[in-house]
Design an enzyme around this catalytic site. Structure first.
Site, PDB file in Angstrom:
ATOM      1  N   CYS A 173       0.800  -1.231   0.000  1.00  0.00           N
ATOM      2  CA  CYS A 173       0.000   0.000   0.000  1.00  0.00           C
ATOM      3  C   CYS A 173       0.831   1.279   0.000  1.00  0.00           C
ATOM      4  CB  CYS A 173      -0.980  -0.031   1.164  1.00  0.00           C
ATOM      5  SG  CYS A 173      -1.986  -1.525   1.085  1.00  0.00           S
ATOM      6  N   HIS A 231      -2.795   8.192   6.106  1.00  0.00           N
ATOM      7  CA  HIS A 231      -3.006   6.867   5.516  1.00  0.00           C
ATOM      8  C   HIS A 231      -4.393   6.374   5.952  1.00  0.00           C
ATOM      9  CE1 HIS A 231      -2.052   3.156   3.612  1.00  0.00           C
ATOM     10  NE2 HIS A 231      -2.082   2.454   4.722  1.00  0.00           N
ATOM     11  N   HIS A 271      -9.926   2.042   0.499  1.00  0.00           N
ATOM     12  CA  HIS A 271      -8.477   1.879   0.470  1.00  0.00           C
ATOM     13  C   HIS A 271      -8.110   1.283  -0.895  1.00  0.00           C
ATOM     14  CE1 HIS A 271      -4.411   1.283   1.272  1.00  0.00           C
ATOM     15  NE2 HIS A 271      -4.449   0.535   2.355  1.00  0.00           N
TER      16      HIS A 271
END
Lengths: 395, 263
Positions: free
Chosen positions: A162, A290, A324
């Site tokens: 990620c 994040h 996400h």
């Protein structure tokens, strides 16, 4: 570092195709998350799906690259006159002088998942139409993008889960400063697949509702998909071009799927980005977190942010809107940061109802109509990989 | 800007190639090369739980990376890394795809976290304690040169030592037929911006469209069949201790020309 300019960029995700739709969704506090109806998935979760990928057709010479991930890449490349910008850059610098660095975590693995359902009953062989190189392989999407523009400079897929498409900016910076290239096409593309949906489910990290980053009652993430691209050059081409000022990259050295509990690696990444930009924490006006909405991620990141910035720097996670987007998240959120700088606002973290009282931050539950001058964007991933980017604006 | 770096340590593990010392003699032609199954050492640098969970790619990366760093006499905790693999953990990928195609799709957490392309980099951090930058790249058959370029650019631009690792392991069937990598093969280098007592060679890199070098006999079979082994001509030039120019396969007509000299 020598500043690098985002002279053109475009983003496509569940909240919109191209920058106008993306901006309008952020302004309108709109979320792209909906109950998961993807493929044959039977999970009680929400996803940020990009609709209409079934109808997307790749350019005929690149038909062998056909898979969900490359369709998403192509749909993204069709927005905001981005192709024209790349072609102009290729003409200006030469096709050997433009690098391609694309972040992805799962590339076209969905194609292989589908092929495994069609194995020969006797031999177990995969169907004859399966093409590993052009779909499944991690490099497939970078290769596809490079061939779309017939570029001939250095290229790679960056695949550190990620943080992938935040770290592409680091690769581009090194290649540009080394003098190997004059411009770079960077970005991130990741698409829905069963590996990530069932994988995050196995870790009990999927929320059964639209994800609520930094909420006191956050209970997991929602997966999304996105394609984000930017053209990086060594000088601005427009009056209000966005500039990349600093990059920090670090490792947790702690655990494969859990962040360091005090966010130590995250803190190092943010500090290094500030150091490279020659800025103090007080110079940052907004942090795009994040903020995955898993209990451990937000706690670790929140602790690190507070340790470095105190309680008064505006911040939010935009994953309540996009979900996400994994390997595309760094690129997607870099461009949300660019929109915030360019259009003079700080986007809210939507879906979040009550922020976690143990994380004392200036977490935005509404859009703040103030012009940030410098924005920091965080991206962290499995394997303890961390990357922080700092952007500013010309004027 | 001149793209040059000193090599302070080398790690090598492949079919019939057990370490740089043994491989160096074979590449120099002083002992004969006999291909045989790659033997992966147990990853003793990992804590017990991670050791149990680690697959072939992790074992390979730890073996070659630590060999190179030990040869350079350095501490892995101090060093940033650049990893490349053309396909990550193939056994694990197959197991996941098989489960997802069946009725019970409950893959395990370990399977999932081992599925990321940066699985070796993640375990590396746990084994070595390095919190430095770690880049993880893939460029299909060009993965070796993608990592080489990234690592040397980092050495020069950021003026830092950098460890580069290129590692590939085979897929099982049915993916093997679609991507036939025959054996596990890994290479690692410690690059330094400055000449030190441990410098083995100096390389200077530029992009070229010149024809790539091939090798002789069994080494050519290895070079052509495993992406990480695309770096073998560079290793051979270092083994021969001859100042020479080597051209490595990279992307289509874009290749890397290496000027190799011995300090």
């Amino acid at each position: 570092m020598n500043p690098l300019w985002l002279t053109h960029y475009t983003a496509t995700s569940s909240i919109g195709r191209g920058l106008d739709q993306t901006l309008s969704a952020l302004r309108g506090l709109h979320s792209g998350l909906a109950p998961c109806r993807f493929d044959t998935v039977e999970l009680e979760t929400f996803v940020g799906e990009v609709t209409g990928l079934e109808e997307v057709k790749l350019p005929p010479p690149l038909a062998e690259y056909d898979c969900r991930n490359n369709r998403l890449a192509w749909l993204g490349l069709l927005q905001d006159d981005f192709q024209l910008a790349v072609r102009n850059a290729a003409e200006k610098y030469g096709r050997h002088r433009i690098g391609v660095f694309i972040g992805t975590s799962t590339s076209g693995i969905f194609q292989t998942e589908l092929a495994y359902r069609r194995r020969n009953a006797e031999t177990g062989a995969l169907p004859a139409d399966f093409n590993y190189r052009t779909t499944h392989n991690t490099y497939s999407v970078a290769d596809f993008v490079r061939r779309c523009f017939n570029l001939a400079g250095p290229a790679a897929a960056v695949s550190s889960a990620c943080s992938s498409s935040a770290k592409v900016f680091g690769s581009a910076r090194r290649m540009m400063e080394a003098g190997l290239i004059d411009a770079a096409l960077v970005g991130g593309v990741d698409s829905l697949c069963l590996t990530t949906l069932y994988g995050f489910n196995s870790l009990e990290l999927l929320s059964s509702e639209p994800c609520r980053p930094y909420d006191a009652k956050r209970n997991g993430l929602s997966i999304g998909e996105a394609a984000a691209f930017a053209l990086l050059e060594k000088s601005p081409q427009h009056e209000d071009d966005i500039v990349l000022l600093g990059i920090g990259e670090s490792s947790d050295a702690y655990h494969m799927s859990s962040p360091h509990p005090e966010g130590l690696g995250a803190k190092i990444a943010m500090q290094d980005a500030l150091h490279m930009a020659g800025l103090a924490p007080s110079d940052i006006d907004y942090i795009n977190l994040h903020g995955t909405a898993t209990p451990s991620n937000d706690a670790a990141e929140g602790i690190a942010v507070q340790a470095l910035f105190g309680r008064n720097t505006a911040c939010s996670s935009t994953k309540g809107a996009t979900g996400h987007t994994l390997g595309a998240a760094g690129g997607m959120e870099a461009l949300i940061s660019a929109l915030a700088l360019k259009h003079g606002f700080m986007p809210a973290g939507i879906n979040t109802r009550q922020t976690d009282p143990s994380l004392q931050l200036d977490y935005l539950l509404e859009n703040r109509e103030e012009r940030p001058r410098r924005v920091l964007s965080n991206s962290f991933g499995f394997g303890g990989t961390n990357c922080s980017l700092i952007f500013g604006i010309s004027s | 800007m001149k793209l040059a770096a000193y090599i302070e340590g080398i790690g090598l593990l492949g079919p019939g190639l057990a370490g740089w010392k043994a491989g160096e003699n074979m590449l120099r032609g002083e002992s004969s090369y006999q291909p045989q199954k790659t033997v992966l050492p147990p990853p003793s640098s990992l804590p017990a739980a991670e050791r149990r969970r680690s697959g072939a790619l992790v074992k390979l990366a730890l073996a070659v990376g630590l060999e190179a760093i030990e040869a350079a006499g350095l501490n892995p905790a101090d060093l940033p890394t650049v990893f490349s693999s053309s396909g990550a953990d193939g056994e694990n990928c197959h197991a996941i795809c098989e489960m997802l195609a069946a009725s019970d799709r409950q893959i395990s957490p370990t399977r999932f976290h081992n599925s990321v392309h940066n699985t070796a980099a993640g375990y590396w951090g746990i084994a070595t304690g390095s919190m430095k930058n770690s880049s993880v790249l893939c460029a299909f058959d060009a993965s070796f040169c993608a990592a080489l370029l990234e690592a040397v650019a980092q050495v020069v631009v950021d003026n830092t030592r950098t460890v580069m690792l290129a590692c590939d392991t085979p897929y099982p069937e049915p993916l093997f037929k679609a991507r036939p990598i025959p054996e596990a093969f890994g290479l690692a280098f410690v690059f330094s911006p400055e000449k030190s007592a441990s410098a083995l060679a100096r390389i200077s890199i530029e992009l070229t469209e010149d024809k790539a070098d091939s090798m002789e006999g069994q080494f050519e079979a290895l070079r052509a069949s495993i992406p990480a082994a695309r770096g073998l001509p560079m290793l051979q030039a270092i083994a021969m201790r001859k100042d020479t120019r080597v051209v490595l396969d990279y992307l289509d007509a874009t290749r890397l020309a290496l000027q190799i000299s011995h300090p």
